[in-house]
Scaffold this active site. Structure first.
Site, PDB file in Angstrom:
ATOM      1  CB  SER A 161      -1.160  -9.712 -14.133  1.00  0.00           C
ATOM      2  OG  SER A 161      -0.676  -9.081 -15.302  1.00  0.00           O
TER       3      SER A 161
ATOM      4  N   GLY B 208      -8.043  12.906   7.516  1.00  0.00           N
ATOM      5  CA  GLY B 208      -9.033  12.615   8.556  1.00  0.00           C
ATOM      6  C   GLY B 208      -9.418  11.144   8.656  1.00  0.00           C
TER       7      GLY B 208
ATOM      8  CB  ALA C  79      -0.938  -0.002   1.208  1.00  0.00           C
TER       9      ALA C  79
ATOM     10  CE1 TYR D 248       4.026  -9.270 -11.784  1.00  0.00           C
ATOM     11  CE2 TYR D 248       2.944  -9.871 -13.842  1.00  0.00           C
ATOM     12  CZ  TYR D 248       3.019  -9.075 -12.716  1.00  0.00           C
ATOM     13  OH  TYR D 248       2.078  -8.085 -12.516  1.00  0.00           O
ATOM     14  CB  ALA D 249       3.625 -15.504 -16.710  1.00  0.00           C
ATOM     15  CB  ALA D 250       4.383 -19.278 -13.064  1.00  0.00           C
TER      16      ALA D 250
ATOM     17  NE  ARG E  36       6.577   1.276  -6.085  1.00  0.00           N
ATOM     18  CZ  ARG E  36       7.794   1.048  -6.560  1.00  0.00           C
ATOM     19  NH1 ARG E  36       8.784   1.855  -6.228  1.00  0.00           N
ATOM     20  NH2 ARG E  36       8.032   0.032  -7.361  1.00  0.00           N
TER      21      ARG E  36
ATOM     22  CB  ILE F 298      -1.801  -0.116 -14.063  1.00  0.00           C
ATOM     23  CG1 ILE F 298      -2.865  -1.198 -14.291  1.00  0.00           C
ATOM     24  CG2 ILE F 298      -2.340   1.025 -13.200  1.00  0.00           C
ATOM     25  CD1 ILE F 298      -4.110  -0.784 -15.027  1.00  0.00           C
TER      26      ILE F 298
ATOM     27  CG  ASN G 226      -1.437  -3.991  -4.550  1.00  0.00           C
ATOM     28  OD1 ASN G 226      -1.770  -3.802  -5.714  1.00  0.00           O
ATOM     29  ND2 ASN G 226      -0.365  -3.379  -4.035  1.00  0.00           N
TER      30      ASN G 226
HETATM   31  P1  NAD Z   1       4.649  -1.080  -7.544  1.00  0.00           P
HETATM   32  O1  NAD Z   1       5.975  -1.752  -7.679  1.00  0.00           O
HETATM   33  O2  NAD Z   1       4.499   0.305  -8.049  1.00  0.00           O
HETATM   34  O3  NAD Z   1       4.188  -1.137  -6.016  1.00  0.00           O
HETATM   35  C1  NAD Z   1       4.266  -2.340  -5.301  1.00  0.00           C
HETATM   36  C2  NAD Z   1       4.340  -2.059  -3.813  1.00  0.00           C
HETATM   37  O4  NAD Z   1       4.453  -3.346  -3.159  1.00  0.00           O
HETATM   38  C3  NAD Z   1       5.584  -1.257  -3.413  1.00  0.00           C
HETATM   39  O5  NAD Z   1       5.224  -0.236  -2.507  1.00  0.00           O
HETATM   40  C4  NAD Z   1       6.493  -2.289  -2.758  1.00  0.00           C
HETATM   41  O6  NAD Z   1       7.323  -1.745  -1.740  1.00  0.00           O
HETATM   42  C5  NAD Z   1       5.484  -3.276  -2.183  1.00  0.00           C
HETATM   43  N1  NAD Z   1       6.067  -4.607  -2.002  1.00  0.00           N
HETATM   44  C6  NAD Z   1       6.935  -5.240  -2.842  1.00  0.00           C
HETATM   45  N2  NAD Z   1       7.311  -6.414  -2.299  1.00  0.00           N
HETATM   46  C7  NAD Z   1       6.675  -6.527  -1.105  1.00  0.00           C
HETATM   47  C8  NAD Z   1       6.678  -7.504  -0.078  1.00  0.00           C
HETATM   48  N3  NAD Z   1       7.435  -8.605  -0.168  1.00  0.00           N
HETATM   49  N4  NAD Z   1       5.900  -7.300   1.027  1.00  0.00           N
HETATM   50  C9  NAD Z   1       5.143  -6.175   1.123  1.00  0.00           C
HETATM   51  N5  NAD Z   1       5.122  -5.201   0.196  1.00  0.00           N
HETATM   52  C10 NAD Z   1       5.870  -5.381  -0.914  1.00  0.00           C
HETATM   53  O7  NAD Z   1       3.609  -2.084  -8.262  1.00  0.00           O
HETATM   54  P2  NAD Z   1       2.159  -1.789  -8.906  1.00  0.00           P
HETATM   55  O8  NAD Z   1       2.338  -1.531 -10.362  1.00  0.00           O
HETATM   56  O9  NAD Z   1       1.412  -0.815  -8.068  1.00  0.00           O
HETATM   57  O10 NAD Z   1       1.537  -3.251  -8.787  1.00  0.00           O
HETATM   58  C11 NAD Z   1       0.701  -3.640  -7.708  1.00  0.00           C
HETATM   59  C12 NAD Z   1       0.158  -5.033  -7.988  1.00  0.00           C
HETATM   60  O11 NAD Z   1      -0.566  -5.025  -9.226  1.00  0.00           O
HETATM   61  C13 NAD Z   1       1.249  -6.093  -8.147  1.00  0.00           C
HETATM   62  O12 NAD Z   1       0.805  -7.319  -7.601  1.00  0.00           O
HETATM   63  C14 NAD Z   1       1.397  -6.212  -9.642  1.00  0.00           C
HETATM   64  O13 NAD Z   1       1.895  -7.465 -10.029  1.00  0.00           O
HETATM   65  C15 NAD Z   1      -0.048  -6.022 -10.085  1.00  0.00           C
HETATM   66  N6  NAD Z   1      -0.166  -5.606 -11.482  1.00  0.00           N
HETATM   67  C16 NAD Z   1       0.369  -4.429 -11.915  1.00  0.00           C
HETATM   68  C17 NAD Z   1       0.231  -4.063 -13.244  1.00  0.00           C
HETATM   69  C18 NAD Z   1       0.781  -2.789 -13.785  1.00  0.00           C
HETATM   70  O14 NAD Z   1       0.713  -2.604 -15.023  1.00  0.00           O
HETATM   71  N7  NAD Z   1       1.303  -1.890 -12.965  1.00  0.00           N
HETATM   72  C19 NAD Z   1      -0.442  -4.910 -14.136  1.00  0.00           C
HETATM   73  C20 NAD Z   1      -0.976  -6.095 -13.658  1.00  0.00           C
HETATM   74  C21 NAD Z   1      -0.840  -6.428 -12.326  1.00  0.00           C
END
Ligand code: NAD
Length: 256
Positions: free
Chosen positions: A149, A54, A14, A163-165, A16, A196, A90
């Site tokens: 994803s 708040g 959460a 990642y895909a798996a 970022r 995204i 997430n």
């Molecule tokens: P991001 O890298 O911008 O943010 C991920 C956050 O997770 C970071 O704040 C990081 O510190 C935290 N994190 C990483 N490893 C961690 C761990 N072991 N324990 C706790 N926190 C951890 O990623 P995002 O783009 O916001 O992606 C969020 C989710 O959405 C991921 O699961 C990603 O696979 C999925 N996703 C993203 C996209 C995309 O295009 N951005 C597409 C499909 C799926």
């Protein structure tokens, strides 16, 4: 009264990107929220900003791959905010160790990199589910959402095989648990985002992101808020009869 008043949400990753938008959306909808992130500074920053608006939230620093640390964080969140009845898995990683912002080829990937991605993306969801389900069963209510994803459903050249798996496995995780948890009033769904615009995606080659934009009928990358809106629906009372589903938020990129 807002849609999520009286609920307690724990959102992983959460600090970022998509996770922060999901946590902010739940806080704005009235939930008490635990902002959980591996990076303590990111978790603290995101939670401090929500407090300033708040909202009743806390920051917790945890590696979701670490079973004991997750159990401790869930206990702390429940002590501070009440029984967790919403979990969003997430946190996820997508290493780009192939050079030039590209993923390593499967045949060159180190076993350590494979294990870490499976541990964070898949086992992390298992660890969190395991810690919160007993409380959800006790109150007879729960909502779990996991970030899969489009790359878990079809080939995507910017991600690695690990990642895909892991993202495909989260779909099996979701469908299986929908069957096991449904009788206890707990729903579980997956959200499958397309490309995204987050720090994770900004780390990939710009031409790959432009190709994804052009392959998307809505001709843009998604925003973290696009994904947060779907999660907020799935954790709301409006989605009470929705479980075991994979909901794409991909601008029409993959229509299956
Ligand atoms: P991001 O890298 O911008 O943010 C991920 C956050 O997770 C970071 O704040 C990081 O510190 C935290 N994190 C990483 N490893 C961690 C761990 N072991 N324990 C706790 N926190 C951890 O990623 P995002 O783009 O916001 O992606 C969020 C989710 O959405 C991921 O699961 C990603 O696979 C999925 N996703 C993203 C996209 C995309 O295009 N951005 C597409 C499909 C799926």
């Amino acid at each position: 009264m807002s849609s999520h008043t009286g609920h307690v949400a724990l959102i992983t990753g959460a600090g970022r990107g998509i996770g922060r938008a999901i946590a902010d959306a739940h806080a704005a909808a009235g939930a008490r929220v635990a902002y959980v992130d591996y990076d303590p500074a990111l978790a603290e920053q995101a939670a401090t900003a929500a407090k300033a608006r708040g909202h009743d939230v806390i920051a917790l620093s945890t590696d979701v791959a670490n079973e004991e640390a997750v159990a401790l964080a869930c206990r702390r969140a429940a002590e501070a905010l009440g029984t967790i009845d919403i979990l969003v898995n997430n946190a996820g990683i997508s290493p780009k160790t192939g050079g030039d912002g590209k993923r390593a080829h499967a045949w060159e990937m180190s076993p350590d990199e494979w294990r870490r991605v499976i541990d964070v993306n898949l086992t992390g969801a298992f660890n969190c589910m395991r810690s919160v389900v007993p409380g959800m069963r006790e109150i007879g209510h729960g909502r779990i959402v996991s970030l899969s994803s489009v790359a878990g459903k079809t080939y995507c050249d910017i991600v690695g095989v690990h990642y895909a798996a892991s993202k495909a496995a989260l779909i099996g995780f979701t469908k299986h648990l929908a069957g096991e948890l449904g009788p206890y009033g707990i729903t579980i769904n997956a959200v499958a985002p397309g490309r995204i615009d987050t720090p994770l995606v900004r780390g990939t080659a710009p031409e790959a992101n432009e190709a994804a934009r052009l392959a998307t009928p809505l001709r843009r990358l998604g925003s973290p808020e696009d994904v947060a809106n779907m999660c907020l629906f799935l954790t709301s009372d409006a989605a009470a009869f929705v479980t075991g589903q994979v909901c794409d938020v991909a601008g029409g990129w993959l229509m299956t």
